[in-house]
Design an enzyme around this catalytic site. Structure first.
Site, PDB file in Angstrom:
ATOM      1  N   TYR A 252       4.355 -14.459 -13.454  1.00  0.00           N
ATOM      2  CA  TYR A 252       3.298 -13.530 -13.042  1.00  0.00           C
ATOM      3  C   TYR A 252       1.921 -14.037 -13.469  1.00  0.00           C
ATOM      4  O   TYR A 252       0.960 -14.006 -12.688  1.00  0.00           O
ATOM      5  CB  TYR A 252       3.592 -12.165 -13.660  1.00  0.00           C
ATOM      6  CG  TYR A 252       2.690 -11.040 -13.228  1.00  0.00           C
ATOM      7  CD1 TYR A 252       2.864 -10.414 -11.994  1.00  0.00           C
ATOM      8  CD2 TYR A 252       1.689 -10.565 -14.073  1.00  0.00           C
ATOM      9  CE1 TYR A 252       2.058  -9.347 -11.614  1.00  0.00           C
ATOM     10  CE2 TYR A 252       0.883  -9.503 -13.704  1.00  0.00           C
ATOM     11  CZ  TYR A 252       1.065  -8.899 -12.472  1.00  0.00           C
ATOM     12  OH  TYR A 252       0.259  -7.844 -12.106  1.00  0.00           O
TER      13      TYR A 252
ATOM     14  N   LYS B   4      -1.094 -14.982 -10.916  1.00  0.00           N
ATOM     15  CA  LYS B   4      -2.363 -14.262 -10.967  1.00  0.00           C
ATOM     16  C   LYS B   4      -3.530 -15.193 -11.283  1.00  0.00           C
ATOM     17  O   LYS B   4      -4.648 -14.991 -10.801  1.00  0.00           O
ATOM     18  CB  LYS B   4      -2.287 -13.130 -11.986  1.00  0.00           C
ATOM     19  CG  LYS B   4      -1.360 -11.991 -11.564  1.00  0.00           C
ATOM     20  CD  LYS B   4      -1.732 -11.416 -10.196  1.00  0.00           C
ATOM     21  CE  LYS B   4      -1.028 -10.116  -9.891  1.00  0.00           C
ATOM     22  NZ  LYS B   4      -1.346  -9.592  -8.553  1.00  0.00           N
TER      23      LYS B   4
ATOM     24  N   ALA C 107       0.794  -1.229   0.000  1.00  0.00           N
ATOM     25  CA  ALA C 107       0.000   0.000   0.000  1.00  0.00           C
ATOM     26  C   ALA C 107       0.825   1.278   0.000  1.00  0.00           C
ATOM     27  O   ALA C 107       0.297   2.357   0.238  1.00  0.00           O
ATOM     28  CB  ALA C 107      -0.949  -0.001   1.198  1.00  0.00           C
TER      29      ALA C 107
ATOM     30  N   VAL D 172       5.337 -10.152   3.189  1.00  0.00           N
ATOM     31  CA  VAL D 172       4.140 -10.992   3.206  1.00  0.00           C
ATOM     32  C   VAL D 172       4.444 -12.458   2.941  1.00  0.00           C
ATOM     33  O   VAL D 172       3.593 -13.323   3.174  1.00  0.00           O
ATOM     34  CB  VAL D 172       3.078 -10.489   2.205  1.00  0.00           C
ATOM     35  CG1 VAL D 172       2.579  -9.108   2.590  1.00  0.00           C
ATOM     36  CG2 VAL D 172       3.598 -10.507   0.762  1.00  0.00           C
TER      37      VAL D 172
END
Length: 255
Positions: A156, A160, A16, A66
Site C-alpha cells: 500500500y 500510494k 465511489a 479499474v
C-alpha cells in the site's frame, strides 16, 4: 435576449460506493457536476446515486474493475454517452492487503498495485482525451500519509508513493492542454478500510480512533467529508494554477 445555459461538467469518481469516494461524489454533485459513481459492482453504487438524485443532482452508477483495460474503456464510453464527456477524474478506488513483508504474498502485492496504480493509469489514460479535447481537465489521485511508510503496508505504501510520482508526471505532460493533476494524501480517516485495520490489529474501532486522535494536532480523526472538501477545491475552476501538488489532509503536519 435568450439566456444560454452551459452543460454541467462531468466527473468520474472511482471506488465511489462508500467512504471517501461516496462523500466525494456527493460533494461534487452538490457543486453542480454530473457524476459517474464507479465501483467494482454497479449495484454497489446505487445508494450513492440515490443520495445524489434525491438532492436534485445527476448521477449514474457504473460497474467496472479499474485494473481491467477493456472494462475501463467501456465504462468511460458509457459515461460519455449517458452524462457527457468526462473532464474531472478522481482516482479513489483502493483495496488493502496488509501484512508484514515476510508474510506478504505475491497476490497481496499484485492486487494492491493493480487497483491503486494500474487502475489510476488506465482510468486517466481513458479519460484524458476528453479533457484534452475540451481544453479543461482535473485529475485528483488519492495518495495517503502511508506513502511515507507504514508497518505492515509495504504494498500500500509503495502504491500510494507511486501515485505521487504519477501525479507530478501527469501535471507536466497535460498542463499545456488545460489539465491539472494533484494528489490528496489523507491521514487517519474513519472509513470501512480503517475499521478493517483496527480489526487486523485486534482493537475496538472506537479505541483505535481515540488512540489515533491523541497524535493529531486538531485532536480528532478525519471524515470522508474532510477529503471531499479538499477535492472539491482541486477540481474547481479556481484551482487552475494548482497542479502537480500533493496535499496532505491529516489534521496537522506529519512527523
Amino acid at each position: 435576449m435568450t439566456e444560454q445555459t452551459t452543460a454541467p461538467r462531468v466527473a468520474i469518481v472511482t471506488g465511489a460506493a462508500r467512504g471517501i469516494g461516496a462523500a466525494t461524489a456527493i460533494r461534487l454533485a452538490a457543486d453542480g457536476l454530473a457524476v459517474a459513481v464507479l465501483d467494482l459492482e454497479e449495484s454497489a453504487g446505487k445508494e450513492t446515486v440515490e443520495r445524489i438524485t434525491a438532492a436534485g443532482g445527476r448521477a449514474v452508477a457504473i460497474g467496472a474493475d479499474v485494473s481491467d483495460a477493456e472494462q475501463v474503456q467501456r465504462a468511460v464510453e458509457r459515461v460519455a454517452t449517458e452524462l457527457g464527456a468526462p473532464t474531472v477524474l478522481v482516482n479513489n478506488a483502493g483495496v488493502l492487503r496488509d501484512n508484514l513483508l515476510f508474510k506478504m504474498s505475491e497476490s497481496d502485492w499484485d492486487t494492491v498495485m493493480n487497483v491503486h496504480l494500474k487502475g489510476a493509469f488506465l482510468m486517466t489514460r481513458a479519460v484524458q482525451k476528453h479533457m484534452v479535447d475540451a481544453g479543461f481537465g482535473r485529475v485528483v489521485n488519492l495518495s495517503s500519509s502511508s506513502a511515507q511508510g507504514n508497518r505492515g503496508q509495504a504494498n500500500y505504501s509503495a502504491a500510494k508513493a507511486g501515485l505521487q510520482g504519477f501525479t507530478k508526471t501527469l501535471a507536466i505532460e497535460l498542463g499545456k492542454f488545460g489539465v491539472t493533476a494533484n494528489a490528496v494524501a489523507p491521514g487517519f480517516i474513519a472509513t470501512d478500510m480503517t475499521a478493517a485495520t483496527a480489526a487486523r490489529v485486534g482493537m475496538d474501532f472506537e479505541d483505535f480512533k481515540n488512540a489515533a486522535a491523541g497524535h493529531i494536532p486538531v485532536a480528532r480523526v478525519g471524515t470522508p467529508e474532510d477529503i471531499a472538501h479538499t477535492i472539491s477545491f482541486l477540481v474547481s475552476e479556481g484551482a487552475g494554477f494548482v497542479s502537480g501538488q500533493v496535499v496532505y489532509v491529516a489534521g496537522g503536519p506529519l512527523d
